[in-house]
Design a protein around this motif. Structure first.
Motif, PDB file in Angstrom:
ATOM      1  N   ALA A 277       8.380  31.854  -1.722  1.00 43.17           N
ATOM      2  CA  ALA A 277       8.765  33.180  -1.682  1.00 43.17           C
ATOM      3  C   ALA A 277       9.901  33.529  -0.900  1.00 43.17           C
ATOM      4  O   ALA A 277      10.550  34.505  -1.205  1.00 43.17           O
ATOM      5  N   THR A 280      13.400  33.954  -2.065  1.00 41.44           N
ATOM      6  CA  THR A 280      13.579  34.908  -3.242  1.00 41.44           C
ATOM      7  C   THR A 280      13.599  36.458  -2.768  1.00 41.44           C
ATOM      8  O   THR A 280      13.506  36.649  -1.777  1.00 41.44           O
ATOM      9  N   GLU A 282      12.076  38.924  -3.492  1.00 40.78           N
ATOM     10  CA  GLU A 282      10.887  39.656  -3.084  1.00 40.78           C
ATOM     11  C   GLU A 282      10.554  39.493  -1.727  1.00 40.78           C
ATOM     12  O   GLU A 282       9.623  40.102  -1.362  1.00 40.78           O
ATOM     13  N   ILE A 308       3.607  36.815  -7.716  1.00 40.26           N
ATOM     14  CA  ILE A 308       3.696  36.285  -9.136  1.00 40.26           C
ATOM     15  C   ILE A 308       5.184  36.441  -9.531  1.00 40.26           C
ATOM     16  O   ILE A 308       5.798  35.610 -10.218  1.00 40.26           O
ATOM     17  N   GLN A 309       5.777  37.737  -9.330  1.00 36.15           N
ATOM     18  CA  GLN A 309       7.265  38.086  -9.791  1.00 36.15           C
ATOM     19  C   GLN A 309       8.257  37.381  -9.206  1.00 36.15           C
ATOM     20  O   GLN A 309       9.058  36.842  -9.809  1.00 36.15           O
ATOM     21  N   SER A 310       7.861  36.882  -8.160  1.00 38.11           N
ATOM     22  CA  SER A 310       8.922  36.005  -7.472  1.00 38.11           C
ATOM     23  C   SER A 310       8.758  34.519  -7.889  1.00 38.11           C
ATOM     24  O   SER A 310       9.847  33.953  -7.501  1.00 38.11           O
ATOM     25  N   GLY A 311       7.663  34.158  -8.423  1.00 34.91           N
ATOM     26  CA  GLY A 311       7.631  32.860  -9.050  1.00 34.91           C
ATOM     27  C   GLY A 311       6.767  31.956  -8.159  1.00 34.91           C
ATOM     28  O   GLY A 311       6.883  30.745  -8.491  1.00 34.91           O
ATOM     29  N   LYS A 313       3.556  31.666  -7.455  1.00 37.87           N
ATOM     30  CA  LYS A 313       2.396  31.410  -7.697  1.00 37.87           C
ATOM     31  C   LYS A 313       2.827  30.414  -8.878  1.00 37.87           C
ATOM     32  O   LYS A 313       2.042  29.246  -8.594  1.00 37.87           O
ATOM     33  N   ALA A 314       3.659  30.462  -9.997  1.00 35.19           N
ATOM     34  CA  ALA A 314       3.832  29.607 -10.854  1.00 35.19           C
ATOM     35  C   ALA A 314       4.321  28.194 -10.074  1.00 35.19           C
ATOM     36  O   ALA A 314       4.049  26.931 -10.687  1.00 35.19           O
ATOM     37  N   PHE A 315       5.100  28.348  -9.137  1.00 30.06           N
ATOM     38  CA  PHE A 315       6.007  27.252  -8.575  1.00 30.06           C
ATOM     39  C   PHE A 315       4.833  26.208  -7.907  1.00 30.06           C
ATOM     40  O   PHE A 315       4.724  25.046  -7.929  1.00 30.06           O
ATOM     41  N   ASP A 318       2.608  24.753 -10.639  1.00 28.22           N
ATOM     42  CA  ASP A 318       3.216  23.533 -11.200  1.00 28.22           C
ATOM     43  C   ASP A 318       3.313  22.409 -10.280  1.00 28.22           C
ATOM     44  O   ASP A 318       3.025  21.142 -10.564  1.00 28.22           O
TER      45      ASP A 318
END
Lengths: 356, 356
Positions: A277, A280, A282, A308-311, A313-315, A318
């Protein structure tokens, strides 16, 4: 083996480990009695600190052992109990380092002593000091005896030496990881993703996955190739587990994880999500929120949204999936017997399910 | 053997222990390198903490071993080094418990880390926390490896098991003694002489005298009777040593003891002298002086005078002489060979000379 059978087997194995630890603590308490009631009490508290856990490390030892055809489950339980005591030693001293008095909502050793001393009229400062002192001593006893349980397991000769080497590797790595963690938590700059992964691997994954699996394999008389593959499987799945654990520490449900989902945020715990994060946009806002000891529940929701918005969590998810899949690929190697695959597949699946 | 020869023999034995520890630390540092420069640095600091000492415990191991006809001094040096590492672990964690940053005038592990962190701009609070954290980890490494050195000594089979039992006894007693010490230092009432003696025996004498001597005897293949007598000799002389050490901590010359003679008074250290003095009329004034962190040098002189006038100093010295003489009587027992008597007589004499 279906899910129902697996639960039964896990309970059976857990009971064997419990029995080893019960015998060990019963003897130790008896031995402590002539040295004073407070010492016996300390042993009792240490015992309580080994109870109620998931017996995770012993389960890894026994899964590898059984999957490779081992049939002396009592010996495996001894080796498992040794890793469980190492785990206890490391968390007790980790709490000393973090000056934590509570673990999973229950007073830890420092906390129990502190509360007892406060009840008897000591000042908080003196009571906390007494608590931390007792925890230093208790952790030392657990650490020393983790080694000792292998020596008392009945395993002899070269196999004993190899098991001791593996336990030594676990301790050597954990100490390095703890030191990196201390350094990261005090650094003024944000850490890199790789630093976090190294720290988490050394501090936790080596002694929780890699080495218990290897110990089980050695005890089963497995060849070098299998021991090495199990170490690699343990490394991959152990890192995946830690990443997922950090995600759940912020996004999980408290009931299922047993942890609050605000503690890590307030503490400013360094995780893969944070490391991602901070590169990013955010981060401008996140840096104000993360590590604020007075973070409100509303602000915690804002923080989660930004992660979540910064990506981030998804990062992290993955990344964890990648590690877990590489772990599964190890199990598919031809020299891994089907019985071992059957034992360990659920371990990897559990990690994958947590990020699904 | 005259005094000159004894010095030469002690130097030779010390060099063997140094060599074992040097090899151990050299390997550990090499192993730590890939896990990060800070970890390698921590190992270096731990090594430095084992240097410059009197190698007291190894000397006990080797004296018993040589006196009983042992001729593999390299093995004895390994066992001695194991007790030296246990000693390091215990003092490093003792300093954590006492929140001391200096030992014998030199920064200890916590102190070195704290100073380094302050130099790089950390606040004192954060720097101290980092220092204590590093010391917790370093003590764990020393403790774990004290056990490990016995496993690596080349001694096998039943003899290894007996040596491990003895080291375990040392650790078990020390932890009990440390806990009693913590409790005594926080108690609001003054301790009894017997409480002090129990604490000092458990905390220090067992691992410094009793068990190293027994380990040397076991390594030399001695019979149970000799091992038991050596344990009793060690217990008596060890307690005598601690009592004398406390007297010298208040009355000794700083140059010869390496300790200030005001520190123990300011800290209010619980000793046999204090336990005795508190039942004398001088206690009315002494209780105001002892434990005052701002005690002046003039007040320290007054305190010493009161400890003499109350009879506390003479009581402690008599007590120490009694223990030392009982220790000497053990050596006179018929099953103790002359060569062992020759090795250990100087140990007892040294203690006696310090109170003459």
């Amino acid at each position: 083996m279906d899910r129902h059978d697996r639960v039964a087997v896990a309970a059976e194995r857990g009971a064997l480990v419990d029995a080893v630890l019960e015998r060990f603590f019963s003897l130790s308490k008896k031995r402590a009695t002539p040295l004073g009631a407070p010492y016996e009490h300390l042993w009792g508290l240490l015992e309580r600190n080994t109870q109620g856990g998931k017996r995770f490390r012993p389960r890894m030892v026994m899964a590898a052992y059984a999957g490779l055809g081992g049939d002396d489950m009592d010996a495996a339980a001894y080796i498992g109990a040794s890793f469980e005591l190492l785990h206890t030693a490391l968390i007790v001293h980790d709490d000393v380092i973090d000056r934590d008095f509570v673990r999973r909502g229950i007073p830890n050793i420092s906390g129990a002593y502190r509360d007892h001393a406060v009840d008897r009229g000591a000042s908080v400062e003196i009571a906390e000091h007494r608590g931390v002192s007792a925890a230093v001593i208790a952790g030392d006893l657990a650490l020393f005896n983790s080694y000792r349980l292998i020596d008392k397991s009945g395993v002899t000769g070269e196999m004993r030496d190899r098991l001791l080497d593996i336990l030594d590797e676990a301790m050597f790595a954990s100490a390095a990881g703890e030191l990196i963690d201390v350094d990261l938590s005090m650094a003024s700059t944000t850490p890199l993703v790789d630093d976090i992964l190294t720290m988490e691997r050394l501090k936790t994954a080596v002694y929780s996955f890699e080495t218990p699996l290897q110990a089980g394999a050695v005890l089963a008389g497995a060849g070098e190739e299998t021991v090495a593959t199990l170490g690699e499987f343990g490394r991959e799945i152990g890192i995946a587990y830690q990443i997922v654990d950090d995600v759940l520490g912020v996004f999980g449900e408290e009931e299922s994880t047993g942890k609050t989902t605000i503690g890590d945020l307030r503490e400013g715990k360094r995780t893969v999500m944070i490391a991602f994060a901070c590169s990013t946009p955010e981060w401008v806002r996140l840096r104000e929120l993360i590590g604020d000891p007075d973070l409100t529940h509303e602000q915690a929701i804002e923080t989660r949204l930004l992660l979540i918005q910064s990506g981030a969590k998804a990062f992290a998810e993955d990344l964890a999936r990648g590690y877990a899949q590489r772990a599964l690929a190890r199990l598919a190697e031809p020299h891994i017997p089907a019985s071992l695959r059957e034992e360990l597949h659920p371990v990897a699946e559990t990690v994958l399910n947590r990020v699904r």
